[in-house]
Write a protein that holds these residues in place. Structure first.
Motif, mmCIF file in Angstrom:
data_model
loop_
_atom_site.group_PDB
_atom_site.id
_atom_site.type_symbol
_atom_site.label_atom_id
_atom_site.label_comp_id
_atom_site.label_asym_id
_atom_site.label_seq_id
_atom_site.Cartn_x
_atom_site.Cartn_y
_atom_site.Cartn_z
ATOM 1 N N LEU A 105 -121.585 46.476 -92.119
ATOM 2 C CA LEU A 105 -121.519 45.418 -93.133
ATOM 3 C C LEU A 105 -121.095 44.107 -92.492
ATOM 4 C CD1 LEU A 105 -121.626 44.464 -96.109
ATOM 5 C CD2 LEU A 105 -119.209 45.132 -96.270
ATOM 6 N N PHE A 106 -120.068 44.142 -91.661
ATOM 7 C CA PHE A 106 -119.606 42.929 -90.978
ATOM 8 C C PHE A 106 -120.710 42.352 -90.097
ATOM 9 C CE2 PHE A 106 -114.728 42.833 -91.142
ATOM 10 C CZ PHE A 106 -114.725 43.343 -92.429
ATOM 11 N N ASN A 107 -121.444 43.219 -89.422
ATOM 12 C CA ASN A 107 -122.554 42.745 -88.578
ATOM 13 C C ASN A 107 -123.663 42.134 -89.419
ATOM 14 O OD1 ASN A 107 -121.351 43.523 -86.173
ATOM 15 N ND2 ASN A 107 -122.377 45.506 -86.113
ATOM 16 N N ASN A 108 -123.987 42.782 -90.538
ATOM 17 C CA ASN A 108 -125.051 42.258 -91.417
ATOM 18 C C ASN A 108 -124.676 40.913 -92.035
ATOM 19 O OD1 ASN A 108 -126.627 44.505 -90.897
ATOM 20 N ND2 ASN A 108 -126.023 45.569 -92.770
ATOM 21 N N LEU A 109 -123.393 40.714 -92.276
ATOM 22 C CA LEU A 109 -122.935 39.445 -92.851
ATOM 23 C C LEU A 109 -122.630 38.410 -91.770
ATOM 24 C CD1 LEU A 109 -120.499 40.794 -95.615
ATOM 25 C CD2 LEU A 109 -122.815 39.877 -95.938
ATOM 26 N N ASN A 110 -122.815 38.795 -90.509
ATOM 27 C CA ASN A 110 -122.513 37.923 -89.362
ATOM 28 C C ASN A 110 -121.076 37.428 -89.396
ATOM 29 O OD1 ASN A 110 -125.100 38.075 -88.181
ATOM 30 N ND2 ASN A 110 -125.856 36.566 -89.646
ATOM 31 N N LEU A 111 -120.146 38.345 -89.688
ATOM 32 C CA LEU A 111 -118.734 37.980 -89.727
ATOM 33 C C LEU A 111 -118.126 38.130 -88.339
ATOM 34 C CD1 LEU A 111 -117.589 39.751 -93.009
ATOM 35 C CD2 LEU A 111 -118.217 37.357 -92.697
ATOM 36 N N SER A 112 -117.191 37.243 -88.065
ATOM 37 C CA SER A 112 -116.472 37.314 -86.805
ATOM 38 C C SER A 112 -115.524 38.506 -86.853
ATOM 39 C CB SER A 112 -115.672 36.026 -86.605
ATOM 40 O OG SER A 112 -114.762 36.172 -85.564
ATOM 41 N N LYS A 113 -115.360 39.160 -85.735
ATOM 42 C CA LYS A 113 -114.413 40.271 -85.680
ATOM 43 C C LYS A 113 -113.106 39.839 -85.014
ATOM 44 C CE LYS A 113 -117.948 43.739 -85.904
ATOM 45 N NZ LYS A 113 -118.759 44.703 -85.206
ATOM 46 N N SER A 114 -112.930 38.550 -84.930
ATOM 47 C CA SER A 114 -111.697 38.003 -84.366
ATOM 48 C C SER A 114 -110.605 38.009 -85.419
ATOM 49 C CB SER A 114 -111.909 36.566 -83.894
ATOM 50 O OG SER A 114 -112.883 36.523 -82.885
ATOM 51 N N TYR A 115 -109.382 38.015 -84.932
ATOM 52 C CA TYR A 115 -108.240 37.930 -85.818
ATOM 53 C C TYR A 115 -108.301 36.583 -86.537
ATOM 54 C CZ TYR A 115 -103.437 38.576 -87.388
ATOM 55 O OH TYR A 115 -102.310 38.729 -88.153
ATOM 56 N N PRO A 116 -108.049 36.548 -87.868
ATOM 57 C CA PRO A 116 -108.201 35.292 -88.631
ATOM 58 C C PRO A 116 -107.440 34.098 -88.064
ATOM 59 C CG PRO A 116 -107.890 37.128 -90.139
ATOM 60 C CD PRO A 116 -107.705 37.672 -88.741
ATOM 61 N N CYS A 117 -106.288 34.318 -87.438
ATOM 62 C CA CYS A 117 -105.522 33.202 -86.879
ATOM 63 C C CYS A 117 -106.206 32.599 -85.654
ATOM 64 C CB CYS A 117 -104.112 33.657 -86.493
ATOM 65 S SG CYS A 117 -103.098 34.054 -87.920
ATOM 66 N N LEU A 118 -107.154 33.327 -85.076
ATOM 67 C CA LEU A 118 -107.819 32.856 -83.861
ATOM 68 C C LEU A 118 -109.110 32.096 -84.147
ATOM 69 C CD1 LEU A 118 -107.298 36.007 -81.613
ATOM 70 C CD2 LEU A 118 -105.940 33.909 -81.667
ATOM 71 N N ILE A 119 -109.484 31.988 -85.425
ATOM 72 C CA ILE A 119 -110.686 31.208 -85.761
ATOM 73 C C ILE A 119 -110.269 30.008 -86.613
ATOM 74 C CG2 ILE A 119 -112.314 33.128 -85.572
ATOM 75 C CD1 ILE A 119 -112.162 33.519 -88.554
ATOM 76 N N THR A 120 -111.134 29.047 -86.661
ATOM 77 C CA THR A 120 -110.803 27.825 -87.400
ATOM 78 C C THR A 120 -110.744 28.115 -88.902
ATOM 79 O OG1 THR A 120 -113.086 27.134 -87.666
ATOM 80 C CG2 THR A 120 -111.951 26.420 -85.650
ATOM 81 N N LYS A 121 -110.070 27.245 -89.604
ATOM 82 C CA LYS A 121 -109.926 27.400 -91.049
ATOM 83 C C LYS A 121 -111.279 27.312 -91.742
ATOM 84 C CE LYS A 121 -107.215 25.846 -94.924
ATOM 85 N NZ LYS A 121 -106.138 25.043 -95.414
#
Length: 172
Positions: A105-121
């Motif tokens: 599901l995450f791959n199909n939605l092209n979601l980052s698998k990074s920890y939320p604090c490590l990506i921009t808001k």
């Protein structure tokens, strides 16, 4: 005591007493040894399916622990695995299936698998919006919360597949 150990003791007794080659004890030992070897071969022939699964299991543990067949770690881990209750294995399998669905599901939605604090808001907000939109679908919501596969359904399917598996091999 194992059969192999008992046969070694008998063989040592014969060798230590220096019995002549034609002695009935040597003949008896050879007959017993041949009988045991033939019995083990017949037993393995009857249990080929189990033996193949045993080989596969040991090979998997050898690969996991990066060891060899001569190291007892693989055998000990197989025994630990087999001593666990069947419910544990079914629940673990079910959990693995649900995790696989989440990952897809995450791959199909092209979601980052990074920890939320490590990506921009901004990226985080976009991904949260995608998730909120995706869980409007009941199937995606079940996948996201690890409830796509129920353990009851998994167990039923596994038991059915196993029964078919045994029927296929027992009929041939």
């Amino acid at each position: 005591m194992t059969i192999e150990r008992a046969m070694n003791i008998i063989q040592n007794m014969i060798e230590q007493k220096g019995l002549p080659e034609d002695d009935f004890r040597i003949t008896a030992y050879n007959i017993l040894a041949d009988y045991i070897i033939k019995k083990e071969i017949k037993q393995l022939d009857r249990q080929q399916l189990s033996f193949k699964l045993y080989i596969l299991s040991v090979m998997n543990f050898v690969n996991i622990y990066k060891t060899s067949i001569y190291d007892q770690i693989a055998i000990r881990e197989l025994h630990k695995y087999l001593n666990m209750p069947i419910d544990y294995h079914i629940n673990t399998f079910c959990s693995d299936l649900n995790n696989k669905e989440q990952s897809e599901l995450f791959n199909n939605l092209n979601l980052s698998k990074s920890y939320p604090c490590l990506i921009t808001k901004d990226v985080n907000n976009i991904e949260v919006s995608k998730l909120i939109e995706s869980i409007k679908d009941d199937q995606n919501r079940n996948i996201l919360f690890g409830q796509y596969w129920s353990c009851i359904e998994v167990e039923f399917n596994l038991r059915s597949q196993f029964s078919n598996f045994l029927n296929d091999y027992n009929s041939s």
